[in-house]
Scaffold this active site. Structure first.
Site, PDB file in Angstrom:
ATOM      1  N   HIS A  80      -3.893  -9.990  -3.825  1.00  0.00           N
ATOM      2  CA  HIS A  80      -5.063  -9.720  -2.979  1.00  0.00           C
ATOM      3  C   HIS A  80      -6.292  -9.318  -3.790  1.00  0.00           C
ATOM      4  O   HIS A  80      -7.209  -8.704  -3.256  1.00  0.00           O
ATOM      5  CB  HIS A  80      -4.738  -8.635  -1.936  1.00  0.00           C
ATOM      6  CG  HIS A  80      -3.800  -9.122  -0.861  1.00  0.00           C
ATOM      7  ND1 HIS A  80      -3.221  -8.285   0.061  1.00  0.00           N
ATOM      8  CD2 HIS A  80      -3.350 -10.373  -0.565  1.00  0.00           C
ATOM      9  CE1 HIS A  80      -2.458  -9.002   0.881  1.00  0.00           C
ATOM     10  NE2 HIS A  80      -2.515 -10.262   0.508  1.00  0.00           N
ATOM     11  N   CYS A  99     -19.181 -13.042  -7.345  1.00  0.00           N
ATOM     12  CA  CYS A  99     -20.283 -13.668  -6.613  1.00  0.00           C
ATOM     13  C   CYS A  99     -19.715 -14.724  -5.664  1.00  0.00           C
ATOM     14  O   CYS A  99     -18.925 -15.570  -6.075  1.00  0.00           O
ATOM     15  CB  CYS A  99     -21.262 -14.314  -7.580  1.00  0.00           C
ATOM     16  SG  CYS A  99     -22.546 -15.248  -6.723  1.00  0.00           S
ATOM     17  N   PHE A 147      -2.469   0.974   5.127  1.00  0.00           N
ATOM     18  CA  PHE A 147      -3.164   0.368   6.264  1.00  0.00           C
ATOM     19  C   PHE A 147      -2.562   0.761   7.596  1.00  0.00           C
ATOM     20  O   PHE A 147      -3.270   0.999   8.556  1.00  0.00           O
ATOM     21  CB  PHE A 147      -3.092  -1.173   6.140  1.00  0.00           C
ATOM     22  CG  PHE A 147      -4.184  -1.748   5.289  1.00  0.00           C
ATOM     23  CD1 PHE A 147      -4.934  -0.955   4.456  1.00  0.00           C
ATOM     24  CD2 PHE A 147      -4.456  -3.110   5.335  1.00  0.00           C
ATOM     25  CE1 PHE A 147      -5.932  -1.496   3.672  1.00  0.00           C
ATOM     26  CE2 PHE A 147      -5.456  -3.659   4.561  1.00  0.00           C
ATOM     27  CZ  PHE A 147      -6.194  -2.852   3.719  1.00  0.00           C
ATOM     28  N   ASP A 158      -5.501  -1.612  -6.225  1.00  0.00           N
ATOM     29  CA  ASP A 158      -5.870  -0.360  -6.884  1.00  0.00           C
ATOM     30  C   ASP A 158      -5.621  -0.333  -8.386  1.00  0.00           C
ATOM     31  O   ASP A 158      -6.067   0.591  -9.073  1.00  0.00           O
ATOM     32  CB  ASP A 158      -5.151   0.828  -6.210  1.00  0.00           C
ATOM     33  CG  ASP A 158      -3.629   0.664  -6.157  1.00  0.00           C
ATOM     34  OD1 ASP A 158      -3.048   0.055  -7.082  1.00  0.00           O
ATOM     35  OD2 ASP A 158      -3.013   1.167  -5.195  1.00  0.00           O
ATOM     36  N   CYS A 167     -26.169 -11.187  -7.286  1.00  0.00           N
ATOM     37  CA  CYS A 167     -25.592 -11.718  -8.519  1.00  0.00           C
ATOM     38  C   CYS A 167     -26.669 -11.820  -9.602  1.00  0.00           C
ATOM     39  O   CYS A 167     -27.691 -12.471  -9.392  1.00  0.00           O
ATOM     40  CB  CYS A 167     -25.000 -13.086  -8.229  1.00  0.00           C
ATOM     41  SG  CYS A 167     -24.454 -13.962  -9.693  1.00  0.00           S
ATOM     42  N   SER A 174       5.793  -1.715   1.819  1.00  0.00           N
ATOM     43  CA  SER A 174       5.011  -2.722   2.547  1.00  0.00           C
ATOM     44  C   SER A 174       5.574  -2.893   3.949  1.00  0.00           C
ATOM     45  O   SER A 174       6.795  -2.986   4.129  1.00  0.00           O
ATOM     46  CB  SER A 174       5.027  -4.062   1.816  1.00  0.00           C
ATOM     47  OG  SER A 174       4.347  -5.033   2.596  1.00  0.00           O
ATOM     48  N   SER A 175       4.673  -2.958   4.928  1.00  0.00           N
ATOM     49  CA  SER A 175       5.115  -3.198   6.309  1.00  0.00           C
ATOM     50  C   SER A 175       5.524  -4.660   6.493  1.00  0.00           C
ATOM     51  O   SER A 175       6.129  -5.011   7.480  1.00  0.00           O
ATOM     52  CB  SER A 175       3.973  -2.872   7.274  1.00  0.00           C
ATOM     53  OG  SER A 175       2.879  -3.755   7.037  1.00  0.00           O
ATOM     54  N   ALA A 228       0.807  -1.219   0.000  1.00  0.00           N
ATOM     55  CA  ALA A 228       0.000   0.000   0.000  1.00  0.00           C
ATOM     56  C   ALA A 228       0.843   1.274   0.000  1.00  0.00           C
ATOM     57  O   ALA A 228       0.417   2.311  -0.505  1.00  0.00           O
ATOM     58  CB  ALA A 228      -0.936  -0.015   1.199  1.00  0.00           C
TER      59      ALA A 228
HETATM   60  P1  NAD Z   1       0.824  -1.433   5.128  1.00  0.00           P
HETATM   61  O1  NAD Z   1      -0.105  -0.281   5.320  1.00  0.00           O
HETATM   62  O2  NAD Z   1       0.841  -2.505   6.166  1.00  0.00           O
HETATM   63  O3  NAD Z   1       2.305  -0.849   5.030  1.00  0.00           O
HETATM   64  C1  NAD Z   1       2.595   0.217   4.170  1.00  0.00           C
HETATM   65  C2  NAD Z   1       4.057   0.595   4.384  1.00  0.00           C
HETATM   66  O4  NAD Z   1       4.403   1.554   3.417  1.00  0.00           O
HETATM   67  C3  NAD Z   1       4.334   1.204   5.757  1.00  0.00           C
HETATM   68  O5  NAD Z   1       5.379   0.472   6.380  1.00  0.00           O
HETATM   69  C4  NAD Z   1       4.766   2.645   5.446  1.00  0.00           C
HETATM   70  O6  NAD Z   1       5.841   3.080   6.250  1.00  0.00           O
HETATM   71  C5  NAD Z   1       5.205   2.552   4.004  1.00  0.00           C
HETATM   72  N1  NAD Z   1       4.977   3.764   3.222  1.00  0.00           N
HETATM   73  C6  NAD Z   1       3.920   4.622   3.267  1.00  0.00           C
HETATM   74  N2  NAD Z   1       4.053   5.580   2.320  1.00  0.00           N
HETATM   75  C7  NAD Z   1       5.224   5.310   1.669  1.00  0.00           C
HETATM   76  C8  NAD Z   1       5.907   5.935   0.587  1.00  0.00           C
HETATM   77  N3  NAD Z   1       5.430   7.044  -0.003  1.00  0.00           N
HETATM   78  N4  NAD Z   1       7.070   5.385   0.157  1.00  0.00           N
HETATM   79  C9  NAD Z   1       7.588   4.261   0.759  1.00  0.00           C
HETATM   80  N5  NAD Z   1       6.975   3.637   1.794  1.00  0.00           N
HETATM   81  C10 NAD Z   1       5.814   4.152   2.232  1.00  0.00           C
HETATM   82  O7  NAD Z   1       0.590  -2.015   3.671  1.00  0.00           O
HETATM   83  P2  NAD Z   1       0.815  -3.481   3.140  1.00  0.00           P
HETATM   84  O8  NAD Z   1       2.066  -4.076   3.669  1.00  0.00           O
HETATM   85  O9  NAD Z   1       0.560  -3.455   1.676  1.00  0.00           O
HETATM   86  O10 NAD Z   1      -0.421  -4.179   3.874  1.00  0.00           O
HETATM   87  C11 NAD Z   1      -1.034  -5.083   3.282  1.00  0.00           C
HETATM   88  C12 NAD Z   1      -2.518  -4.768   2.958  1.00  0.00           C
HETATM   89  O11 NAD Z   1      -2.853  -3.435   2.589  1.00  0.00           O
HETATM   90  C13 NAD Z   1      -2.828  -5.550   1.739  1.00  0.00           C
HETATM   91  O12 NAD Z   1      -3.814  -6.473   2.088  1.00  0.00           O
HETATM   92  C14 NAD Z   1      -3.388  -4.569   0.691  1.00  0.00           C
HETATM   93  O13 NAD Z   1      -4.406  -5.206  -0.052  1.00  0.00           O
HETATM   94  C15 NAD Z   1      -3.904  -3.497   1.546  1.00  0.00           C
HETATM   95  N6  NAD Z   1      -4.108  -2.143   1.029  1.00  0.00           N
HETATM   96  C16 NAD Z   1      -4.015  -1.820  -0.304  1.00  0.00           C
HETATM   97  C17 NAD Z   1      -4.212  -0.507  -0.735  1.00  0.00           C
HETATM   98  C18 NAD Z   1      -4.110  -0.184  -2.207  1.00  0.00           C
HETATM   99  O14 NAD Z   1      -4.449  -1.019  -3.042  1.00  0.00           O
HETATM  100  N7  NAD Z   1      -3.650   1.021  -2.546  1.00  0.00           N
HETATM  101  C19 NAD Z   1      -4.478   0.491   0.193  1.00  0.00           C
HETATM  102  C20 NAD Z   1      -4.570   0.139   1.560  1.00  0.00           C
HETATM  103  C21 NAD Z   1      -4.376  -1.179   1.954  1.00  0.00           C
HETATM  104 ZN    ZN Z   2     -23.758 -15.918  -8.579  1.00  0.00          ZN
END
Ligand code: NAD
Ligand code: ZN
Length: 253
Positions: free
Chosen positions: A121, A129, A37, A106, A154, A195-196, A26
């Protein structure tokens, strides 16, 4: 192992790889205005994700569930890829990066021109459905849900339709995750961006890559549990670091 923060040295290593793979989360989309997140201002601040984005929530509190997703869809409608997405797409076009594995729903990698993207994901472009598993365009979800009679149904079987994203309590799409695992194992350089690494099972992929002999690089604003095993830890915004990386590799965005 010494941690090397330089984008230049990562670029040098990238140029001599045969199978570089990127895993995004994210954090790569926060600069596109989509909250992540787990940051301070993240999507889940004050909200328990398992409470609104789980199968249980869909069944027990469907109105809250669909309101939450309508809000996410509305935010997404205006979101554009940022320089980090464009830099990765350019690196992929140039053959430097083979595949992008993402936890994001996204679609911004594809919007930036990336071609081979593994969505672990699911995605928000589609609705699915729960009963007959047929996939529909997401606009089926794009309406007010005021009571149980309004819950999207659906057109095929009358079952419950949900966004085609993986909810808490749901398994990952098998094919996508198997391929992500294979790509991680084959990779010679594995780069994690935004990603965290707190969400399983995707957070196992860096270890899979390391076990397969890959070098590990992490570009994230906050530290992750696997930083000590990485050769490069770049604590910089993805929208700054990745264009710099592409530039240092000699790839035009
Ligand atoms: P997470 O929120 O757990 O971690 C995001 C990490 O990104 C954090 O450690 C943060 O410090 C870092 N971060 C934030 N902005 C940044 C930037 N500009 N540059 C570099 N690092 C940056 O996210 P995750 O690990 O992807 O968590 C997993 C869940 O989040 C997944 O299930 C995903 O589907 C979902 N999610 C997706 C979206 C999307 O599609 N945009 C949005 C929110 C959550
Ligand atoms: Zn159906």
């Amino acid at each position: 192992m010494a941690i090397d923060n330089s984008v230049e040295s990562l670029a040098k290593a990238l140029k001599s790889t045969k199978h570089a793979v990127v895993l995004t989360g994210a954090g790569i989309s926060t600069e596109s205005g989509l909250p992540d997140f787990r940051s301070q201002s993240g999507l889940w601040k004050g909200v328990d994700p398992a409470r609104v984005a789980s199968l249980t929530a869909l069944h027990r509190t469907p109105i809250e569930f669909y309101q939450f997703y309508r809000h996410r869809l509305a935010r997404l409608a205006g979101a554009q890829p940022n320089p980090a997405h464009f830099a990765l797409a350019a690196l992929q076009r140039a053959g430097i990066i083979k595949v992008i594995i993402t936890q994001n729903i996204d679609g911004l990698h594809q919007a930036a021109g990336a071609t081979d993207v593994i969505e672990c994901h699911g995605n928000l472009r589609e609705a699915a459905c729960l009963d007959c598993r047929v996939i529909f365009p997401a606009d089926l979800l794009d309406r007010e849900v005021n009571d149980l009679k309004d819950v999207p149904r659906c057109p095929n079987c009358g079952g419950t339709v949900k966004p085609n994203v993986i909810l808490f309590e749901e398994p990952l799409p098998r094919e996508a995750f198997d391929r992500a695992w294979d790509e991680a194992r084959r990779s010679d350089l594995f780069l994690v961006v935004g990603s965290s690494l707190e969400v399983g099972p995707v957070n196992m992929l860096p270890q899979v890559a390391l076990q397969g002999g890959a070098r590990l690089a992490i570009c994230n604003l906050s530290s992750t549990g696997i930083d000590p095993l990485a050769e490069w830890v770049i604590t910089e915004k993805a929208g700054v670091a990745l264009p710099a990386l592409a530039g240092a590799v000699g790839v035009e965005i």
